[in-house]
Design an enzyme around this catalytic site. Structure first.
Site, PDB file in Angstrom:
ATOM      1  N   ASP A  23       0.859  -1.196   0.000  1.00  0.00           N
ATOM      2  CA  ASP A  23       0.000   0.000   0.000  1.00  0.00           C
ATOM      3  C   ASP A  23       0.893   1.243   0.000  1.00  0.00           C
ATOM      4  O   ASP A  23       1.405   1.648   1.030  1.00  0.00           O
ATOM      5  CB  ASP A  23      -0.885  -0.074   1.266  1.00  0.00           C
ATOM      6  CG  ASP A  23      -1.743   1.159   1.457  1.00  0.00           C
ATOM      7  OD1 ASP A  23      -1.839   1.980   0.522  1.00  0.00           O
ATOM      8  OD2 ASP A  23      -2.332   1.271   2.551  1.00  0.00           O
ATOM      9  N   ASN A  25       0.155   4.399  -0.671  1.00  0.00           N
ATOM     10  CA  ASN A  25      -0.386   5.708  -0.246  1.00  0.00           C
ATOM     11  C   ASN A  25      -1.123   5.634   1.089  1.00  0.00           C
ATOM     12  O   ASN A  25      -1.893   6.529   1.432  1.00  0.00           O
ATOM     13  CB  ASN A  25      -1.284   6.315  -1.333  1.00  0.00           C
ATOM     14  CG  ASN A  25      -2.493   5.421  -1.608  1.00  0.00           C
ATOM     15  OD1 ASN A  25      -2.580   4.305  -1.077  1.00  0.00           O
ATOM     16  ND2 ASN A  25      -3.420   5.890  -2.403  1.00  0.00           N
ATOM     17  N   ASP A  27      -3.674   4.019   2.320  1.00  0.00           N
ATOM     18  CA  ASP A  27      -5.138   4.127   2.447  1.00  0.00           C
ATOM     19  C   ASP A  27      -5.749   2.801   2.895  1.00  0.00           C
ATOM     20  O   ASP A  27      -6.964   2.632   2.885  1.00  0.00           O
ATOM     21  CB  ASP A  27      -5.778   4.598   1.129  1.00  0.00           C
ATOM     22  CG  ASP A  27      -5.622   3.563   0.017  1.00  0.00           C
ATOM     23  OD1 ASP A  27      -4.924   2.539   0.228  1.00  0.00           O
ATOM     24  OD2 ASP A  27      -6.195   3.759  -1.070  1.00  0.00           O
ATOM     25  N   ASP A 100      -5.625 -10.824 -14.913  1.00  0.00           N
ATOM     26  CA  ASP A 100      -6.773 -11.709 -14.778  1.00  0.00           C
ATOM     27  C   ASP A 100      -7.842 -11.283 -15.775  1.00  0.00           C
ATOM     28  O   ASP A 100      -8.076 -10.091 -15.960  1.00  0.00           O
ATOM     29  CB  ASP A 100      -7.335 -11.609 -13.348  1.00  0.00           C
ATOM     30  CG  ASP A 100      -7.485 -12.958 -12.699  1.00  0.00           C
ATOM     31  OD1 ASP A 100      -8.301 -13.752 -13.194  1.00  0.00           O
ATOM     32  OD2 ASP A 100      -6.777 -13.215 -11.706  1.00  0.00           O
ATOM     33  N   ASP A 196     -10.213 -16.651 -15.630  1.00  0.00           N
ATOM     34  CA  ASP A 196     -11.005 -17.094 -14.485  1.00  0.00           C
ATOM     35  C   ASP A 196     -12.109 -18.069 -14.909  1.00  0.00           C
ATOM     36  O   ASP A 196     -12.866 -17.782 -15.857  1.00  0.00           O
ATOM     37  CB  ASP A 196     -11.641 -15.841 -13.849  1.00  0.00           C
ATOM     38  CG  ASP A 196     -12.287 -16.127 -12.520  1.00  0.00           C
ATOM     39  OD1 ASP A 196     -11.557 -16.463 -11.577  1.00  0.00           O
ATOM     40  OD2 ASP A 196     -13.522 -15.999 -12.421  1.00  0.00           O
ATOM     41  N   GLU A 237      -8.290 -21.295 -15.693  1.00  0.00           N
ATOM     42  CA  GLU A 237      -8.634 -21.977 -14.442  1.00  0.00           C
ATOM     43  C   GLU A 237      -9.731 -22.993 -14.753  1.00  0.00           C
ATOM     44  O   GLU A 237     -10.826 -22.618 -15.158  1.00  0.00           O
ATOM     45  CB  GLU A 237      -9.135 -20.954 -13.422  1.00  0.00           C
ATOM     46  CG  GLU A 237      -9.436 -21.583 -12.080  1.00  0.00           C
ATOM     47  CD  GLU A 237     -10.278 -20.679 -11.173  1.00  0.00           C
ATOM     48  OE1 GLU A 237     -10.181 -20.831  -9.963  1.00  0.00           O
ATOM     49  OE2 GLU A 237     -11.039 -19.836 -11.693  1.00  0.00           O
ATOM     50  N   HIS A 309      -4.636 -17.174  -4.439  1.00  0.00           N
ATOM     51  CA  HIS A 309      -5.472 -16.320  -3.592  1.00  0.00           C
ATOM     52  C   HIS A 309      -6.721 -17.022  -3.070  1.00  0.00           C
ATOM     53  O   HIS A 309      -7.460 -16.431  -2.286  1.00  0.00           O
ATOM     54  CB  HIS A 309      -5.868 -15.078  -4.405  1.00  0.00           C
ATOM     55  CG  HIS A 309      -6.709 -15.452  -5.582  1.00  0.00           C
ATOM     56  ND1 HIS A 309      -6.194 -16.137  -6.673  1.00  0.00           N
ATOM     57  CD2 HIS A 309      -8.027 -15.306  -5.830  1.00  0.00           C
ATOM     58  CE1 HIS A 309      -7.175 -16.381  -7.519  1.00  0.00           C
ATOM     59  NE2 HIS A 309      -8.290 -15.878  -7.040  1.00  0.00           N
ATOM     60  N   ASP A 310      -6.979 -18.241  -3.508  1.00  0.00           N
ATOM     61  CA  ASP A 310      -8.164 -18.988  -3.057  1.00  0.00           C
ATOM     62  C   ASP A 310      -7.807 -20.121  -2.099  1.00  0.00           C
ATOM     63  O   ASP A 310      -8.705 -20.837  -1.646  1.00  0.00           O
ATOM     64  CB  ASP A 310      -8.874 -19.644  -4.257  1.00  0.00           C
ATOM     65  CG  ASP A 310      -9.514 -18.649  -5.195  1.00  0.00           C
ATOM     66  OD1 ASP A 310      -9.890 -17.554  -4.734  1.00  0.00           O
ATOM     67  OD2 ASP A 310      -9.641 -18.970  -6.396  1.00  0.00           O
TER      68      ASP A 310
END
Ligand code: NOJ
Length: 530
Positions: A23, A25, A27, A100, A196, A237, A309-310
């Site tokens: 990150d 900045n 936020d 993706d 995906d 995928e 990520h899954d």
């Protein structure tokens, strides 16, 4: 295999989940400038390609896989200009970028859906799949996959969250729009796409299946069989793909995909996302050896991955995330990345990040987790509920990347993060790992270095030479007279005889004379010619 395909075997991918990488900045959410800042880190690790999880405009109900504009960058991630800068910087450093591509569904906030629901004769109505009553008993996120929309006065199909409406690929206008989306990013300079749930774009209504419908190959060819895509790398995928499907999807002359992710190994320790099942590491050997053989015999490209990520973190899910965390992380890396195919490393895997444990639903974001919680919170015993959730939650992979042990783990400067920080960040982080005597990062780096130097590891034939044993995995690679032997011992100390003439190149334990191998010991040998 043609030269073009062979060259794909030189890729080593690093997957970035942009929300959680860096990150810049402060936020609370990762961003594209943060990624650009970390390019030296990627180079140090030794990867030469990046798969970026969705960076598109999205309400974020499904971590960005619910796109509301395929041509815009998510505001918190930056701008299209930041994207260009990131891409240029990657290219300047010899790193390819694939993004993706989410063709099966859009967010219900997408303009197309907002138009479609207005009336039956709206020009976008047929972009989605509508019916007066559910056409089948398909289930998504613990509820019916058909949701009644008051505005539209009909049900629409959503194979994922109700805010992700399935597109109607039978409509040629949808296919045309999707080609244009691809071309927009190709023209910007991306090198390819991770597609995906691509096998869901054609539904098999007849056999009551959400995927692998009769038009699948035709639709994919329409996208990627074009001249414009001839140098593009694509990985689809495909959850339930069998040999036949994969041959058809990725055969070099088919004009479809370069390769696929299939999940047989990952699925071995669970019945469904939140339902673990007994598993032994020898099943990995069985699955990997099988697919190595199939892809080799059919001249196909295999993908080498154990996290994304899954998925939960591999050390926690399949091995030891306590005392033998380093050994487990490095053993999996050895097992995977010395095989034939394209390595994919998921952010944090290269420092042995573990699963986390939370027991308040507010600490989760993953919609599969929150819908499981809603469905089972009054049904299951509390401990069981949290154990299952923490086993299966996709958030295990999504906590902010721990760069150091300081404020917010170096992810940002202390702003509240979109998902809680990784609870172990003070102990397990990039800086600490690099300073450790046993560094997962350093091992990955050496391993990738070895792979870069060895034609046998990148292009060689694969042969499983384990024999009958279930305690370890022993295989060899060979190319043009160069022979490499790879040994991965599983959880128990084991006596293993190596082939004659093995000289060790790398290992995760100190070298030893005897042939007794420690738990999760892994080593790579060069085999001397007789
Ligand atoms: C697969 C993606 O990897 C996952 O994160 C997402 O939830 C579904 N497809 C739906 O897009």
């Amino acid at each position: 295999m043609t030269e073009k395909y062979e060259n794909f075997l030189d890729f080593v991918f690093y997957q970035i989940y942009p929300r959680s990488f860096k990150d810049s900045n402060n936020d609370g959410m990762g961003d594209l400038r943060g990624i650009t800042e970390k390019i030296p880190y990627l180079l140090e690790l030794g990867v030469n390609a990046v798969w970026l999880s969705p960076h598109y405009k999205s309400p974020g109900k499904d971590g960005g896989y619910d796109i509301s504009d395929y041509r815009a960058v998510q505001e918190e991630f930056g701008t299209l200009e930041d994207f260009r800068e990131m891409l240029d910087a990657m290219h300047a450093n010899g790193i390819k970028l694939i993004v993706d591509f989410v063709p099966n569904h859009t967010s219900t906030e997408h303009y197309w859906f907002q138009e479609a629901r207005k009336s039956k004769d709206n020009p976008y109505r047929d972009f989605y799949i509508w019916a007066d009553k559910p056409l089948n008993d398909w289930v998504a996120c613990c509820e019916s996959a058909w949701k009644y929309d008051d505005v539209a006065g009909q049900y629409y199909l959503h194979c994922f969250d109700p805010t992700q409406a399935d597109l109607n690929w039978e409509n040629p206008r949808v296919r045309e729009e999707m080609k244009n989306v691809l071309d927009f990013w190709i023209d910007l300079g991306v090198d390819g796409f991770r597609c995906d749930v691509i096998d869901m774009i054609s539904k098999d209504w007849e056999n009551n299946r959400m995927n692998k419908g009769p038009h699948l190959h035709e639709y994919i060819r329409e996208l990627f069989g074009r001249e414009k895509c001839k140098n593009i790398f694509t990985v689809g995928e495909c959850w339930g793909a069998n040999v036949e499907n994969i041959r058809n999807l990725t055969g070099e002359n088919r004009g479809e995909l370069t390769t696929v992710f299939q999940f047989e190994h990952i699925n071995r320790n669970c019945r469904s996302r939140f339902e673990p099942k007994n598993f032994s590491l020898s099943e990995f050997r069985e699955v990997f050896a099988k697919w190595q053989k199939i892809t080799q015999e059919n001249d196909l490209i295999y993908t080498l991955f154990i996290e994304n990520h899954d998925q939960g973190r591999c050390v926690s899910r399949f091995a030891d995330d306590g005392a033998l965390r380093y050994e487990s992380a490095t053993m999996f890396a050895t097992m995977l990345y010395c095989m034939r195919g394209i390595p994919f490393i998921y952010q944090g895997q290269e420092i042995g990040v573990t699963n986390s444990y939370f027991d308040k639903i507010e600490d989760f974001d993953d919609m599969e987790t929150t819908s499981f919680y809603r469905a089972y919170k009054d049904v299951l015993d509390k401990d069981d509920l949290w154990n299952l959730i923490n086993f299966g939650t996709r958030d295990n992979a999504r906590h902010p990347m721990p760069w150091n042990g300081e404020t917010a783990g170096g992810f940002n400067e202390g702003a509240k993060t979109w998902l809680p920080l990784y609870p172990e960040y003070r102990k397990i982080n990039v800086e600490a790992d690099k300073q450790s005597e046993i560094s997962v990062f350093r091992y990955f780096k050496s391993l990738l270095g070895l792979r870069r130097q060895s034609e046998a590891l990148r292009r060689g034939i694969f042969e499983d030479i384990t024999g009958e044993a279930k305690t370890h995995f022993l295989y060899r690679r060979e190319y043009d007279g160069e022979e490499i032997v790879v040994l991965c011992n599983f959880e128990k100390e084991t006596e293993i005889s190596l082939p004659e003439g093995c000289v060790r190149l790398l290992g995760n334990y100190p070298e030893h004379e005897n042939n007794v191998f420690a738990p999760y010991e892994a080593a790579i040998y060069k085999k001397l010619k007789r």
